[in-house]
Write an enzyme that holds these catalytic residues in place. Structure first.
Site, PDB file in Angstrom:
ATOM      1  CB  THR A  18     136.482  94.298  62.138  1.00 38.09           C
ATOM      2  OG1 THR A  18     136.938  94.684  61.141  1.00 38.09           O
ATOM      3  CG2 THR A  18     135.140  93.730  62.156  1.00 38.09           C
ATOM      4  NE  ARG A  22     141.429  92.033  67.101  1.00 35.47           N
ATOM      5  CZ  ARG A  22     140.576  91.233  66.531  1.00 35.47           C
ATOM      6  NH1 ARG A  22     140.829  90.578  65.455  1.00 35.47           N
ATOM      7  NH2 ARG A  22     139.524  90.707  67.544  1.00 35.47           N
ATOM      8  CB  SER A 113     140.593  87.679  67.713  1.00 34.43           C
ATOM      9  OG  SER A 113     139.625  86.709  67.325  1.00 34.43           O
ATOM     10  CG  HIS A 114     141.712  85.245  64.046  1.00 36.16           C
ATOM     11  ND1 HIS A 114     140.843  86.157  64.641  1.00 36.16           N
ATOM     12  CD2 HIS A 114     142.148  85.596  62.938  1.00 36.16           C
ATOM     13  CE1 HIS A 114     140.892  87.220  63.528  1.00 36.16           C
ATOM     14  NE2 HIS A 114     141.802  86.813  62.567  1.00 36.16           N
ATOM     15  CG  ASP A 276     138.974  82.857  68.515  1.00 36.48           C
ATOM     16  OD1 ASP A 276     138.256  82.325  69.347  1.00 36.48           O
ATOM     17  OD2 ASP A 276     138.887  83.980  68.020  1.00 36.48           O
ATOM     18  CG  ASP A 278     138.996  86.399  71.332  1.00 37.86           C
ATOM     19  OD1 ASP A 278     139.076  85.420  70.329  1.00 37.86           O
ATOM     20  OD2 ASP A 278     138.145  87.209  71.415  1.00 37.86           O
ATOM     21  CG  ASP A 280     135.459  85.755  69.651  1.00 31.16           C
ATOM     22  OD1 ASP A 280     136.423  85.082  69.232  1.00 31.16           O
ATOM     23  OD2 ASP A 280     135.426  87.187  69.436  1.00 31.16           O
ATOM     24  NE  ARG A 281     137.513  84.980  64.408  1.00 30.33           N
ATOM     25  CZ  ARG A 281     138.204  85.399  63.343  1.00 30.33           C
ATOM     26  NH1 ARG A 281     138.570  84.229  62.473  1.00 30.33           N
ATOM     27  NH2 ARG A 281     138.028  86.538  63.013  1.00 30.33           N
ATOM     28  CE  LYS A 375     133.932  85.935  66.537  1.00 30.35           C
ATOM     29  NZ  LYS A 375     134.251  87.330  66.140  1.00 30.35           N
ATOM     30  NE  ARG A 496     138.570  89.014  56.375  1.00 30.39           N
ATOM     31  CZ  ARG A 496     139.645  88.594  56.843  1.00 30.39           C
ATOM     32  NH1 ARG A 496     140.323  87.757  56.392  1.00 30.39           N
ATOM     33  NH2 ARG A 496     140.241  88.989  58.233  1.00 30.39           N
TER      34      ARG A 496
HETATM   35  C1  G16 Z   1     136.252  89.977  64.196  1.00 32.25           C
HETATM   36  C2  G16 Z   1     135.112  90.405  64.467  1.00 32.25           C
HETATM   37  C3  G16 Z   1     134.064  89.781  63.591  1.00 32.25           C
HETATM   38  C4  G16 Z   1     134.524  89.731  62.171  1.00 32.25           C
HETATM   39  C5  G16 Z   1     135.708  89.241  62.232  1.00 32.25           C
HETATM   40  C6  G16 Z   1     136.656  89.306  60.755  1.00 32.25           C
HETATM   41  O1  G16 Z   1     136.328  88.759  65.069  1.00 32.25           O
HETATM   42  O2  G16 Z   1     134.470  90.344  65.751  1.00 32.25           O
HETATM   43  O3  G16 Z   1     132.624  90.296  63.797  1.00 32.25           O
HETATM   44  O4  G16 Z   1     133.796  88.937  61.370  1.00 32.25           O
HETATM   45  O5  G16 Z   1     136.590  90.066  63.112  1.00 32.25           O
HETATM   46  O6  G16 Z   1     136.765  90.653  60.643  1.00 32.25           O
HETATM   47  P1  G16 Z   1     137.499  91.197  59.221  1.00 32.25           P
HETATM   48  O7  G16 Z   1     137.102  90.306  58.192  1.00 32.25           O
HETATM   49  O8  G16 Z   1     137.217  92.637  59.159  1.00 32.25           O
HETATM   50  O9  G16 Z   1     139.046  90.782  59.505  1.00 32.25           O
HETATM   51  P2  G16 Z   1     137.486  88.327  65.881  1.00 32.25           P
HETATM   52  O10 G16 Z   1     137.154  86.903  66.443  1.00 32.25           O
HETATM   53  O11 G16 Z   1     138.736  88.512  65.174  1.00 32.25           O
HETATM   54  O12 G16 Z   1     137.464  89.362  67.078  1.00 32.25           O
END
Ligand code: G16
Length: 543
Positions: A18, A22, A113-114, A276, A278, A280-281, A375, A496
């Site tokens: 996504t 990672r 990210s998170h 979070d 990085d 962005d959240r 974001k 999910r």
């Molecule tokens: C990333 C994407 C988001 C997405 C999220 C969850 O966020 O940038 O657009 O909504 O992952 O994705 P998934 O449901 O596929 O785990 P982040 O903050 O992890 O970079």
């Protein structure tokens, strides 16, 4: 300095998910693993010789090591200049700001990210294009193809650059500029929001806490909230970025931002927010009151006319498909479009670039606008603070008034983390096999009016993305259940389940969310047989 050509062979599974690639840190630490992916990024690009690349990350373990490798590879591949954040730090929205401001060719952002960090935690890498946003699918697919064919990578043999000092350095024919990680981003925030109004509110005793979760936003929040807006120094909690996030899980939700929730219990607290790994959240809270990310986007849209950077009006709103339809109700009143995109911020880029959307958001604690192409956690926090400074009402009152005006979209996401991949795939296939039979079927109060795999046709470039989540829609209450497999996890699969139900009647807005959705939660189990396919009888995280 000599350029080395190092022979290599492909690694399996270097497919961006996504949001970039990672994996566990230990996977990235294998010889040539990072190099193969970075070279594949460069191999998928054209005409970047002599141009500028932005590099930075969220400060997690392996960030600095990876940056030194990327700098040497960027030099060997012919970039003219790299702008890198001091100490290797750039929040994701700051990286997007810098790519745009300095009209860089693109950027490489290092973050998972998170996801937890540290030696046994996760690491990640993604490429952002010149608009400052995540590379679209055609680019990530090209990168992936290159990872499967790679035979060699280029790297200069040189000493590491000192990232702890701002300054300019030479690396072969490339210049490396170590820049202030915060200033450009903080300046942009000051342009968008009424800092004077927020400052007056804080001066008058408005008590808030921002939990940086020992992740990247600490320095940003300190500069903006404390230095520029004059908030009390205690405002920023866990403000020092640590390589392992203090062993925490830097995911701003009620399950993981426990320190913040505890702090908000103290007398006199009016507002709490968290960001979070990085940056962005975001999570927004009032006193003992949680604002869902979907509702947050809806409130932001409904109040945008109060904010200096947005008072000229909104071109449109965009939300990911599983995000609740709360923003749609606002868009309908404003007479603007509300676009529905697949999960992944990369899908908003074209809409923002084409001027079709001003605001975008996702249920996964992401909100943003056309100011950057990512974001943006602190942006959302400042947006709320600006609304509060103008409306002079508590968060909870703003939210309740919003529901009275637009109706309430009860919404929740149930995650089944780390389940067996095969079982999760079978569950999704089993749902697909039921599409025809589900159509028109009645379950208790609910009749199915939609059962399909979500496909997206990008209205700007015409590209199509298929299988972006299974939608089961019902006639009653605009209710929906959506099933998706996460594209960001690193262990097994994460299922999910997104649940939503619209309630226009204000006398029913007080219900507890899980109770309001109880019949849909049961229905999700009945239709998908979650227990049978995953072996789990309850979700691991509910947000
Ligand atoms: C990333 C994407 C988001 C997405 C999220 C969850 O966020 O940038 O657009 O909504 O992952 O994705 P998934 O449901 O596929 O785990 P982040 O903050 O992890 O970079």
């Amino acid at each position: 300095m000599t350029i080395q050509i190092v022979n290599t062979t492909p690694f399996d599974g270097q497919k961006p998910g996504t949001s970039g690639l990672r994996k566990k840190v230990t996977v990235f630490q294998q010889a040539h693993y990072l190099e193969n992916f970075v070279q594949s990024i460069f191999n998928s690009l054209q005409d970047f010789q002599g141009k500028t690349l932005v590099v930075g990350g969220d400060g997690r373990f392996y960030n600095k090591t990876a940056i030194q490798t990327i700098l040497k590879m960027a030099a060997a591949n012919g970039f003219g200049q790299v702008l890198v954040g001091q100490n290797g730090i750039l929040s994701t929205p700051a990286a997007s700001t810098i790519i745009r401001k300095y009209q860089a060719f693109g950027g490489i952002i290092l973050s998972a990210s998170h996801n937890p960090g540290g030696q046994d935690g996760d690491f990640g890498i993604k490429y952002n294009i010149g608009n400052g946003g995540p590379a679209p699918e055609k680019v990530t697919e090209a990168i992936y193809t290159h990872t499967t064919e790679i035979k060699a990578y280029k790297i200069v043999e040189a000493a590491d650059i000192d990232l702890s000092q701002q300054g300019e350095y030479q690396l072969a024919n490339m210049q490396v500029k170590v820049i202030d990680s915060v200033a450009d981003y903080a300046d942009l925030m000051q342009e968008l929001f009424d800092f004077e109004a927020i400052k007056s509110m804080l001066d008058a005793g408005f008590n808030m806490r921002f939990d940086a979760m020992h992740a990247v936003t600490g320095p940003y929040a300190k500069d903006i909230l404390i230095n520029r807006l004059g908030a009390h120094p205690d405002t920023v909690m866990n403000g020092e970025p640590l390589e392992d996030f203090g062993k925490g899980h830097p995911d701003p939700n009620q399950a993981h931002a426990k320190d913040l929730i505890e702090e908000l219990e103290k007398p006199g607290m009016s507002f709490g927010a968290a960001s979070d790994g990085d940056g962005d959240r975001n999570m927004i809270m009032g006193r003992r009151f949680f604002v869902t990310p979907s509702d947050s986007l809806a409130v932001i849209a409904a109040n945008a006319h109060l904010i200096p950077g947005y008072k000229q009006g909104l071109a449109g709103i965009a939300r990911s498909m599983p995000t609740s339809k709360a923003p749609d109700h606002v868009a309908a009143r404003l007479g603007i479009d509300c676009f529905e995109t697949p999960t992944g911020w990369k899908f908003f880029g074209n809409l923002l670039d084409a001027g079709k959307a001003t605001l975008c958001g996702e249920e996964s604690f992401g909100t943003g606008s056309n100011h950057v192409r990512e974001k943006d956690g602190l942006w959302a926090v400042l947006f709320w603070l600006n609304i509060l400074a103008v409306r002079k009402q508590p968060v909870e009152m703003i939210m309740r008034e919003h529901w009275q005006t637009y109706g309430r979209n009860f919404y929740s996401r149930h995650d089944y983390e780390g389940v067996d991949k095969e079982g999760a795939t079978e569950l999704m296939d089993h749902l697909r096999q039921q599409f025809n039979s589900l159509q028109g079927q009645t379950f208790g109060h609910y009749t199915v009016n939609l059962a399909d795999d979500f496909s997206y046709n990008d209205p700007v470039d015409g590209s199509c993305s298929h299988k972006q989540g299974i939608r089961i829609g019902f006639d009653e209450h605009e209710a929906r259940i959506i099933f998706r497999l996460s594209g960001t996890g690193t262990v097994g699969a994460t299922l999910r389940v997104y649940l939503e139900k619209y309630e226009p009647d204000p006398s029913k807005h007080e219900q507890d969310t899980q109770q309001a959705l109880a019949d849909l939660i049961d229905l999700a189990e009945q239709i998908a047989q979650i227990k049978q396919f995953t072996g789990r009888d309850k979700a691991s995280v509910i947000t």
